[in-house]
Every structure is written in structure tokens, then in C-alpha cells.
Enzyme design. Sequence first.
Site, PDB file in Angstrom:
ATOM      1  CB  SER A   9      -0.888  -0.002   1.255  1.00 42.44           C
ATOM      2  OG  SER A   9      -1.518   1.244   1.422  1.00 42.44           O
ATOM      3  CE1 TYR A  22      -3.470  -1.927   5.527  1.00 43.44           C
ATOM      4  CE2 TYR A  22      -2.789   0.236   4.747  1.00 43.44           C
ATOM      5  CZ  TYR A  22      -3.248  -1.039   4.486  1.00 43.44           C
ATOM      6  OH  TYR A  22      -3.475  -1.433   3.189  1.00 43.44           O
ATOM      7  CB  ALA A  25       1.672  -3.783   8.977  1.00 39.22           C
ATOM      8  CE  LYS A  26      -0.823  -3.610   3.582  1.00 35.91           C
ATOM      9  NZ  LYS A  26      -0.977  -4.877   2.868  1.00 35.91           N
TER      10      LYS A  26
END
Length: 96
Positions: A9, A22, A25-26
Site C-alpha cells: 500500500s 497499518y 506493517a506495510k
Amino acid sequence: MVVLIAISSISGTLSSPLSVAYGAAKAGLNSLTRSLAAELGPKGIRVNAVAPGATMTDRQLLRIGVNRFEDLPLDSEQMKEALNQSSGRLQAATAT
């Protein structure tokens, strides 16, 4: 030929105060993908990631305060500014 594809992402490279976990993590997934590509590439295993961009949906239109696609700003800089303001994206700091 073996190919591994990770779904990443833009959040892995841009900061956002509303999606810290998030984004982290990406970012980790992006690093893992690069490391695996370097390690497995010589063995004939390709490792890549795709990072789909934003899709203009009715919900996204509402986030930037537009009711119809026809009302979207035509200028790309205006569009970027509207999207940045609506999503709370932080701009990268530049050294002076």
C-alpha cells in the site's frame, strides 16, 4: 519460474496519523519484499509487491467534499491537495 507477489500500500511509504499500525506493517512488508528479492532472485525466484492506488469511489468523493465526479478539480495539484487534506496525510519534512 516461481513468483511471489505481496500486496502492499502507499501507506507503507507515506505517513498518516490515523493508520500508524497499518502503515508500519506495510513498510515492513516492503522491506521484507526487497530483502527476499535480493536473496531469492539469484535462485530464479522473483519477489515483487504491488501497491494499488486510491480508487475514486462515492465514499472517497464525500471525504474530499465533492458530491459528483463532474465536480472534481481538474488540476492535479488541486486534487492532491484535496486528497491530502481529507486523509490527514503528513507531508515529508525537508531540511533547510
